[in-house]
Design an enzyme around this catalytic site. Structure first.
Site: not given
Ligand code: NAD
Length: 253
Positions: A141, A145
């Site tokens: 990600h 995040k």
């Protein structure tokens, strides 16, 4: 009557796309809440005011909001579509409590494609013996995040665990570092990569001595989650109280 949908976290990456998708679905965007201003949007003072003005609140914020948001949607009697990840056990308990009062759709990932992958993961895990096929989940990600493994990766792990008839908590091996010892038989392993602006990539690998099988999902655009979450909001409105998943919304259960 057109559904009134509110967005918690309306200034965020997901919130901005959700606002567009609510309007694209022909629903009424009642407004939202956030810690920061969202230019051009109707902002409510707090979650209680937002919930009172909506049929359903779509919530993509931070796990620290879960307990207060659960209380607010319950008090207002409005539906709750919860996409926030990284929930702690106490947060999950609050979600379950709210689901006794109002319809709650809680999913680690609202994209239809990922939910199909979760269904396949469970079936594959049931067919592939855990003593022969080691299950490993790798996810990547964007650098912003804040939680790991991702909610979707944990959802994949739970699907594999269900297929094997075990509890994920009993077999999880996450964030290996240092002298870990050999892989435990039946373990479900997790590795998290963070960098750049990757929207979300997940691979479930079943590794045996003689073959590897991989199931990969790549999300290129947050809209994949937003359209699913708005679909869940329209589906939830008017349902009996209960804890639903995206599988229920998609009719895959
Ligand atoms: P983001 O940081 O861009 O947005 C979160 C927003 O919530 C921010 O604008 C922030 O100011 C706001 N916020 C935080 N605490 C708040 C509070 N107490 N009250 C009001 N607003 C508050 O993050 P994002 O990428 O939009 O993701 C949000 C959450 O959704 C994360 O938990 C993420 O993992 C999750 N997510 C879930 C899915 C899914 O399909 N379930 C998909 C993408 C992201």
């Amino acid at each position: 009557m057109r559904k009134r949908i509110g967005i918690a976290g309306i200034a965020g990456r997901m919130g901005q796309v959700l606002a567009e998708e609510v309007l694209a679905a022909g629903a009424v965007l009642a407004g939202g809440i956030d810690r920061v201003d969202a230019p051009g949007q109707v902002m409510f003072a707090d979650i209680a005011a937002l919930a009172a003005a909506c049929d359903v609140v779509v919530d993509f914020t931070h796990h620290s909001t879960a307990i207060s948001h659960a209380a607010a949607v319950s008090a207002a009697g409005c539906g709750w579509v919860l996409g926030t990840t990284g929930l702690l056990p106490a947060d999950n308990a609050a979600v379950a409590e709210a689901a006794r009062v109002v319809p709650v759709v809680h999913a680690p990932n609202f994209s239809p494609g990922v939910n199909l992958v979760l269904a396949l993961a469970e079936r594959m895990a049931a067919a592939l013996p855990s003593e022969t096929y080691d299950a490993e989940i790798v996810e990547m990600h964007h650098r912003q995040k804040v939680d790991a493994p991702s909610g979707t990766a944990l959802g994949m792990g739970r699907a594999v665990a269900r297929g094997r008839g075990v509890e994920l908590d009993d077999v999880i091996e996450s964030g290996r570092h240092g002298h870990t010892g050999a892989r435990k038989p039946g373990a479900i392993g997790f590795a998290a990569l963070r960098g750049g602006q990757v929207v979300g990539e997940h691979t479930l690998l079943f590794a045996a001595a003689t073959e590897h099988i991989e199931l990969t999902h790549r999300a290129f655009d947050r809209r994949a989650f937003a359209t699913g979450a708005v679909r869940a909001a329209l589906w939830a409105q008017g349902r009996p109280a209960g804890l639903y998943s995206m599988m229920d919304v998609l009719g895959m259960r």
